[in-house]
Design a protein around this motif. Structure first.
Motif, short mmCIF file in Angstrom:
data_model
loop_
_atom_site.label_atom_id
_atom_site.label_comp_id
_atom_site.label_asym_id
_atom_site.label_seq_id
_atom_site.Cartn_x
_atom_site.Cartn_y
_atom_site.Cartn_z
N VAL A 128 -13.53 3.42 -43.13
CA VAL A 128 -13.10 3.05 -42.77
C VAL A 128 -14.15 1.79 -42.52
N ARG A 129 -15.50 2.14 -42.35
CA ARG A 129 -16.48 0.71 -42.48
C ARG A 129 -16.32 0.00 -43.54
N ASN A 130 -16.53 0.69 -45.25
CA ASN A 130 -16.79 -0.11 -46.40
C ASN A 130 -15.22 -1.01 -46.35
N SER A 131 -14.26 -0.17 -45.94
CA SER A 131 -12.62 -0.90 -46.45
C SER A 131 -12.99 -2.10 -45.74
N LEU A 132 -13.63 -1.50 -43.95
CA LEU A 132 -13.48 -3.26 -43.73
C LEU A 132 -14.49 -4.21 -44.52
N ALA A 133 -15.41 -4.18 -44.50
CA ALA A 133 -17.36 -3.98 -45.18
C ALA A 133 -15.44 -5.09 -46.92
N ASN A 134 -14.78 -4.30 -47.53
CA ASN A 134 -14.27 -4.51 -48.43
C ASN A 134 -13.14 -5.58 -48.24
N LEU A 135 -12.34 -5.81 -46.93
CA LEU A 135 -11.16 -6.51 -46.65
C LEU A 135 -12.00 -7.99 -46.49
N ARG A 136 -13.50 -8.02 -46.26
CA ARG A 136 -14.25 -9.38 -45.67
C ARG A 136 -14.17 -10.18 -46.80
N THR A 137 -14.12 -9.17 -48.56
CA THR A 137 -14.58 -9.93 -50.01
C THR A 137 -13.06 -10.64 -50.41
N PHE A 138 -12.10 -10.40 -49.47
CA PHE A 138 -10.92 -10.99 -49.85
C PHE A 138 -11.04 -13.01 -48.83
N PRO A 139 -11.26 -13.82 -49.89
CA PRO A 139 -10.68 -14.59 -49.38
C PRO A 139 -10.36 -15.47 -48.09
N TYR A 140 -8.59 -14.85 -48.57
CA TYR A 140 -8.18 -15.61 -47.07
C TYR A 140 -8.32 -14.64 -46.05
N ILE A 141 -9.05 -13.49 -46.64
CA ILE A 141 -9.46 -13.02 -45.18
C ILE A 141 -10.66 -13.34 -44.53
N SER A 142 -11.48 -13.62 -45.33
CA SER A 142 -12.47 -14.26 -44.51
C SER A 142 -12.64 -15.63 -44.00
N GLU A 143 -11.50 -16.44 -44.38
CA GLU A 143 -10.97 -17.45 -44.21
C GLU A 143 -10.54 -17.33 -42.17
N ILE A 187 -12.64 4.51 -31.81
CA ILE A 187 -12.13 2.78 -31.71
C ILE A 187 -13.55 2.40 -32.61
N TYR A 188 -13.48 1.61 -33.44
CA TYR A 188 -14.91 1.79 -34.26
C TYR A 188 -15.90 0.02 -33.01
N ASP A 189 -16.86 0.41 -32.59
CA ASP A 189 -17.40 -1.00 -32.38
C ASP A 189 -18.29 -1.61 -33.30
N GLU A 190 -18.05 -2.53 -33.77
CA GLU A 190 -18.67 -3.68 -34.25
C GLU A 190 -20.78 -4.02 -34.21
N GLU A 191 -20.34 -4.27 -32.72
CA GLU A 191 -21.78 -4.11 -32.68
C GLU A 191 -22.57 -3.34 -32.92
N ALA A 192 -22.55 -2.16 -32.31
CA ALA A 192 -22.82 -0.83 -31.64
C ALA A 192 -22.68 -0.15 -33.13
N GLU A 193 -22.09 -0.24 -34.32
CA GLU A 193 -21.76 0.24 -35.87
C GLU A 193 -21.24 1.75 -35.74
N GLY A 194 -20.77 1.98 -34.59
CA GLY A 194 -20.39 3.38 -33.83
C GLY A 194 -19.19 3.37 -33.62
N PHE A 195 -17.96 4.34 -33.04
CA PHE A 195 -17.38 5.06 -32.97
C PHE A 195 -17.51 5.21 -31.66
N VAL A 196 -16.06 4.71 -30.53
CA VAL A 196 -15.68 4.69 -29.25
C VAL A 196 -14.22 5.52 -28.40
N PRO A 197 -14.08 6.30 -28.11
CA PRO A 197 -13.01 6.61 -27.91
C PRO A 197 -12.09 6.11 -27.00
#
Lengths: 239, 239, 239, 239
Positions: free
Chosen positions: C180-195, C218-228
């Motif tokens: 899931v985290r990798n897919s989020l990273a891949n989404l950010r390689t899309f110019p119209y998404i990062s913009e 749910i993924y907590d991006e700062e903590a890099e972990g998932f929380v219920p």
């Protein structure tokens, strides 16, 4: 052949093709084994406050008595055909339910009728008039309750501070809530109920349902007030 | 504070977060405008046959009286607190419903009790005993009905040809169905009902719900028998 | 004519007679006005994790891409017909959704296949093999994660302390979450998404659904972990 | 921590407290045993046409691929990450579904884009442009179809006689339906599909969902036209 109401037929198809289709095994099982509901709910006939909807109940879960204004008459009331008393007797003694819940609700037409000084009999027999006279004790207890919050059972200095949900009329709300308390008191005049409550086989509960906001208030017998289910029971609330 | 039944609290959360969330506008609207249901349904307290589930009804659609065995007493029955009669009066005269549906159901505990020769009073007052004595006329009319199909109202040469759905007891089914017919007859002893039926403002209907198979049977007054809703009303059936 | 699957026809009748009957106005309105969903959900094809069920969504609410293992390929991946990339482009640029949620789930067959050393091609083309090779980075990042709690992203001294819900395999769960985290990273390689993320028009979210217990993490991006979800968002939990 | 969309959190609570509460055993069972869906449904990402809603499906019933315009590319299309082809391979070969249903729908944004002569790329990569070029064969086959009823596949003398449901644009509807047929043809170019169809292990189906009226049309391969499910399968219709 008289045409059955189309809306009910349409709805029945919805039941058949969705609810029943998904749970036919449960229905068959319940038909074969008989019902063993844990709770009886005494509720109003009102079309906006069905217990199975408010409690999202599946088949077999709650045994439901419904009459106008969800009233319980005193045990010794005369009369040959006492449907409400009979239903309570069947639920408590024959089925052995472990809980009886009396659930009132906001904007109750029966309570409004009882509070209407100009109310006229709907029929010569005036069955409704006699029936809602069961609300008289609640009306009397509420009278003169200036600066009283009918739901939370606290006194307020300014009437406008009274917690009256969703634009409900404060006096009517007070009667609705007081009437639930009276019905609980009446239930305790039934010998088989007080006996079972004493030895722990049965617990009585009161509740009040706010149709408009979907909020359920639960009666706290010690505090003599109602509290939102979402506060007392660690629920979250829909924003 | 007494603990409210957890199952009901869990279910209430389901209502709050799903049904109410999706239809909060409708609830608010109905709270503000008042109810105007088109139909009253008189049903049993049984936990397996809730009208709102069987008719997949939304808020505001049906006004519901529930008592043991979905019985209607005669108009002139004595008694101060007649909850069933009062509820009917309120629905028909005050709310002006256009339909009254009496819905019986299979494996009814109240009917079973009435048929049980060894039944003993559950309580000194025996409210349930008096109440289900309203079934006596139905029991008498059914007696001696050898070779009689209780649901379809036809005679059969061999008892085993009788249409008895889902393993129901034929005699009990016959009483359940006959009792719906008696309740319809009793409703017609109410002056405000016969009057409204005569001038077309009100229509009466009978139905019988087979819990096990989810089938709804509708009473055909001319044929004096019940027919499956799916046959008479062009419905398809769930295989 | 080939027989359409009966189960789907039965279910369609349930939709028609229940869901559609109750919300036909909303469907007509949505058909006339076009869709304007606020969120896109990228989910797995798995039959046990449908976004509309998990999020109890009504018509018009979520735009849903589903592929095996809910993967997002990198922006520059070659190929003429890139259905996942095309669906994201349509949702973000044409519809202007404000949220994209990547939702993984437990016991994912696609992830299990990627972790299976003895896996054989299902077909000469091996489309699935190429597709799940998108999981390789997640598998590598997880390798050697002894004493690592894959969901909460914390180190534990004893493997048995790792939070592994409902009997899930810890390594597979770790890959599902890392993916899931990798897919989020891949989404950010899309110019119209990062913009759009930069200027606040779009927010990205990760989630992981535990089929067995119905829990959403749910993924907590700062903590890099998932929380219920029930912990972080003040929800109550079904006991 | 980024705030997860509130609407999805609210909906998740609805799922947790209603759907999951009522069927937690089924979810646990499915988590333990793995999925074994009988059918795969290939549908559009559109927020108004979710297969689980249209087919009122429970957990474990359908395996769902969703992409823009519910398209199936030809088997030999190049490209490293072919998510749609991979999902089909997984469903048919690994899970062994017995049915594949391609379901199109009315007012499809993807089809509308393909028909728009003035359409401009949403992105430099133009993934959506390449993807919906898969609609070109359908558009060509429909061109010049004057006096043609796109759904029923019959010729009509007057365009206004064409059956165009619910105010749909006739040309767009024709392309939506033709595209379902093309996708079925493309599925048959997959060796493992044609083989399984030949020996009876797999059946292919086409359908078209009319969002506005809730009607499902099913493709009749012999007649080369679509027929309403309620006509062909003995269903009743919601009036």
């Amino acid at each position: 052949m008289t045409r059955f109401p189309q809306k009910l037929l349409d709805g029945y198809q919805g039941f058949l093709h969705s609810t029943y289709r998904k749970r036919s095994e449960r229905y068959r099982e319940l038909a074969a084994s008989g019902q063993r509901p844990e709770a009886m709910v005494i509720a109003c006939c009102d079309s906006r406050a069905a217990p199975e909807i408010v409690f999202d109940s599946g088949p077999g879960e709650i045994f439901v008595l419904r009459n106008v204004a969800n009233l319980v008459p005193p045990y010794n009331a005369e009369g040959r055909y006492r449907s409400s008393v009979a239903s309570i007797e069947f639920a408590v003694v024959s089925l052995g339910v472990r809980h009886v819940v009396v659930m009132g609700h906001g904007r109750c037409g029966g309570v409004a009728a009882a509070l209407d000084d100009r109310r006229q009999s709907l029929d010569d027999g005036d069955a409704i008039g006699h029936w809602i006279s069961l609300l008289d004790p609640a009306i009397e207890r509420v009278a003169g309750g200036e600066g009283y919050d009918p739901v939370r059972h606290v006194h307020v200095d300014h009437p406008e501070d009274a917690h009256v949900c969703s634009g409900h009329d404060p006096r009517q709300t007070a009667v609705e809530c007081m009437s639930v308390r009276n019905s609980l008191a009446n239930l305790r005049t039934f010998p088989y109920i007080s006996e079972r409550e004493a030895d722990g086989r049965l617990t009585l509960h009161g509740a009040w349902f706010d149709i408009s906001e979907g909020m359920l208030w639960i009666y706290d017998e010690e505090a003599e007030g109602f509290v939102p289910a979402i506060e007392t029971h660690g629920m979250s609330v829909q924003k």
